[in-house]
Design a protein around this motif. Structure first.
Motif, PDB file in Angstrom:
ATOM      1  N   VAL A  20       0.833  -1.203   0.000  1.00 55.16           N
ATOM      2  CA  VAL A  20       0.000   0.000   0.000  1.00 55.16           C
ATOM      3  C   VAL A  20       0.870   1.257   0.000  1.00 55.16           C
ATOM      4  O   VAL A  20       0.543   2.253  -0.643  1.00 55.16           O
ATOM      5  CB  VAL A  20      -0.999  -0.012   1.182  1.00 55.16           C
ATOM      6  N   TYR A  21       2.002   1.217   0.687  1.00 57.21           N
ATOM      7  CA  TYR A  21       2.907   2.370   0.711  1.00 57.21           C
ATOM      8  C   TYR A  21       3.566   2.578  -0.653  1.00 57.21           C
ATOM      9  O   TYR A  21       3.711   3.702  -1.119  1.00 57.21           O
ATOM     10  CB  TYR A  21       3.979   2.187   1.788  1.00 57.21           C
ATOM     11  N   VAL A  22       3.945   1.479  -1.269  1.00 60.44           N
ATOM     12  CA  VAL A  22       4.576   1.555  -2.590  1.00 60.44           C
ATOM     13  C   VAL A  22       3.591   2.134  -3.604  1.00 60.44           C
ATOM     14  O   VAL A  22       3.934   3.017  -4.398  1.00 60.44           O
ATOM     15  CB  VAL A  22       5.069   0.163  -3.045  1.00 60.44           C
ATOM     16  N   VAL A  23       2.357   1.655  -3.555  1.00 57.97           N
ATOM     17  CA  VAL A  23       1.332   2.149  -4.479  1.00 57.97           C
ATOM     18  C   VAL A  23       1.111   3.646  -4.269  1.00 57.97           C
ATOM     19  O   VAL A  23       1.013   4.415  -5.230  1.00 57.97           O
ATOM     20  CB  VAL A  23       0.017   1.355  -4.316  1.00 57.97           C
ATOM     21  N   GLY A  24       1.054   4.077  -3.014  1.00 54.20           N
ATOM     22  CA  GLY A  24       0.882   5.499  -2.725  1.00 54.20           C
ATOM     23  C   GLY A  24       2.005   6.344  -3.300  1.00 54.20           C
ATOM     24  O   GLY A  24       1.770   7.403  -3.896  1.00 54.20           O
ATOM     25  N   ILE A  25       3.226   5.881  -3.135  1.00 56.63           N
ATOM     26  CA  ILE A  25       4.380   6.607  -3.671  1.00 56.63           C
ATOM     27  C   ILE A  25       4.309   6.661  -5.193  1.00 56.63           C
ATOM     28  O   ILE A  25       4.500   7.714  -5.806  1.00 56.63           O
ATOM     29  CB  ILE A  25       5.696   5.952  -3.205  1.00 56.63           C
ATOM     30  N   LEU A  26       4.008   5.528  -5.810  1.00 56.04           N
ATOM     31  CA  LEU A  26       3.939   5.488  -7.273  1.00 56.04           C
ATOM     32  C   LEU A  26       2.814   6.375  -7.808  1.00 56.04           C
ATOM     33  O   LEU A  26       2.979   7.047  -8.830  1.00 56.04           O
ATOM     34  CB  LEU A  26       3.764   4.047  -7.756  1.00 56.04           C
ATOM     35  N   GLU A  27       1.677   6.385  -7.124  1.00 58.58           N
ATOM     36  CA  GLU A  27       0.574   7.248  -7.555  1.00 58.58           C
ATOM     37  C   GLU A  27       0.974   8.714  -7.493  1.00 58.58           C
ATOM     38  O   GLU A  27       0.667   9.489  -8.403  1.00 58.58           O
ATOM     39  CB  GLU A  27      -0.669   6.998  -6.703  1.00 58.58           C
ATOM     40  N   ASN A  28       1.672   9.095  -6.432  1.00 58.16           N
ATOM     41  CA  ASN A  28       2.110  10.486  -6.314  1.00 58.16           C
ATOM     42  C   ASN A  28       3.142  10.844  -7.375  1.00 58.16           C
ATOM     43  O   ASN A  28       3.103  11.930  -7.947  1.00 58.16           O
ATOM     44  CB  ASN A  28       2.671  10.762  -4.921  1.00 58.16           C
ATOM     45  N   LEU A  29       4.065   9.946  -7.638  1.00 56.28           N
ATOM     46  CA  LEU A  29       5.108  10.213  -8.624  1.00 56.28           C
ATOM     47  C   LEU A  29       4.568  10.290 -10.046  1.00 56.28           C
ATOM     48  O   LEU A  29       5.090  11.017 -10.882  1.00 56.28           O
ATOM     49  CB  LEU A  29       6.196   9.135  -8.555  1.00 56.28           C
ATOM     50  N   GLY A  31       1.303  10.992 -10.838  1.00 59.41           N
ATOM     51  CA  GLY A  31       0.143  11.862 -10.990  1.00 59.41           C
ATOM     52  C   GLY A  31      -1.164  11.100 -11.054  1.00 59.41           C
ATOM     53  O   GLY A  31      -2.205  11.667 -11.375  1.00 59.41           O
ATOM     54  N   PHE A  32      -1.133   9.805 -10.743  1.00 62.90           N
ATOM     55  CA  PHE A  32      -2.351   9.005 -10.782  1.00 62.90           C
ATOM     56  C   PHE A  32      -3.004   8.872  -9.415  1.00 62.90           C
ATOM     57  O   PHE A  32      -3.822   8.001  -9.194  1.00 62.90           O
ATOM     58  CB  PHE A  32      -2.069   7.601 -11.337  1.00 62.90           C
ATOM     59  N   GLY A  33      -2.647   9.749  -8.490  1.00 66.16           N
ATOM     60  CA  GLY A  33      -3.261   9.727  -7.168  1.00 66.16           C
ATOM     61  C   GLY A  33      -4.695  10.209  -7.255  1.00 66.16           C
ATOM     62  O   GLY A  33      -5.255  10.379  -8.340  1.00 66.16           O
ATOM     63  N   GLU A  34      -5.285  10.450  -6.116  1.00 70.42           N
ATOM     64  CA  GLU A  34      -6.664  10.916  -6.092  1.00 70.42           C
ATOM     65  C   GLU A  34      -6.774  12.269  -6.780  1.00 70.42           C
ATOM     66  O   GLU A  34      -5.955  13.155  -6.569  1.00 70.42           O
ATOM     67  CB  GLU A  34      -7.154  11.029  -4.651  1.00 70.42           C
ATOM     68  N   ILE A  35      -7.778  12.397  -7.601  1.00 63.59           N
ATOM     69  CA  ILE A  35      -8.025  13.640  -8.312  1.00 63.59           C
ATOM     70  C   ILE A  35      -9.140  14.378  -7.586  1.00 63.59           C
ATOM     71  O   ILE A  35     -10.204  13.806  -7.337  1.00 63.59           O
ATOM     72  CB  ILE A  35      -8.421  13.356  -9.775  1.00 63.59           C
ATOM     73  N   PRO A  36      -8.907  15.643  -7.214  1.00 62.15           N
ATOM     74  CA  PRO A  36      -9.937  16.369  -6.478  1.00 62.15           C
ATOM     75  C   PRO A  36     -11.203  16.562  -7.321  1.00 62.15           C
ATOM     76  O   PRO A  36     -11.121  16.763  -8.536  1.00 62.15           O
ATOM     77  CB  PRO A  36      -9.284  17.712  -6.158  1.00 62.15           C
ATOM     78  N   ASN A  37     -12.358  16.507  -6.642  1.00 62.33           N
ATOM     79  CA  ASN A  37     -13.617  16.728  -7.348  1.00 62.33           C
ATOM     80  C   ASN A  37     -13.832  18.228  -7.549  1.00 62.33           C
ATOM     81  O   ASN A  37     -13.041  19.055  -7.089  1.00 62.33           O
ATOM     82  CB  ASN A  37     -14.788  16.073  -6.603  1.00 62.33           C
ATOM     83  N   ASN A  38     -14.896  18.589  -8.246  1.00 62.71           N
ATOM     84  CA  ASN A  38     -15.149  19.996  -8.578  1.00 62.71           C
ATOM     85  C   ASN A  38     -15.311  20.872  -7.346  1.00 62.71           C
ATOM     86  O   ASN A  38     -14.856  22.017  -7.320  1.00 62.71           O
ATOM     87  CB  ASN A  38     -16.383  20.118  -9.477  1.00 62.71           C
TER      88      ASN A  38
END
Length: 79
Positions: A20-29, A31-38
């Motif tokens: 889960v930590y690796v996935v979080g780091i990869l998402e941040n690197l 740009g595939f992390g959570e995308i803010p809603n409107n």
């Protein structure tokens, strides 16, 4: 061995609990992390333009929400 090959090799030995930590780091690197809603984007723009409210103390925040120190977060959801 390339860095990508080494990363894949290391992924194979990481247990699921730590993945889960690796996935979080990869998402941040990537740009595939959570995308803010409107609504969140609008709130961020409001803050960037000098809007929104700032509080010096937590008590001031609670007061603005009409809560007392003895209130609970569930008070926010009462109708």
């Amino acid at each position: 061995m390339s860095n990508k090959e080494r990363a894949i090799q290391l992924l194979d030995v990481i247990d699921e609990e730590r993945m889960v930590y690796v996935v979080g780091i990869l998402e941040n690197l990537t740009g595939f992390g959570e995308i803010p809603n409107n609504e969140t984007i609008a709130a961020m723009k409001e803050l960037e333009n000098g809007g929104g409210e700032c509080f010096d103390t937590l008590d001031e925040l609670w007061k603005s929400l009409e809560l007392t120190r003895t209130g609970t977060h569930s008070d926010l959801f009462r109708q």
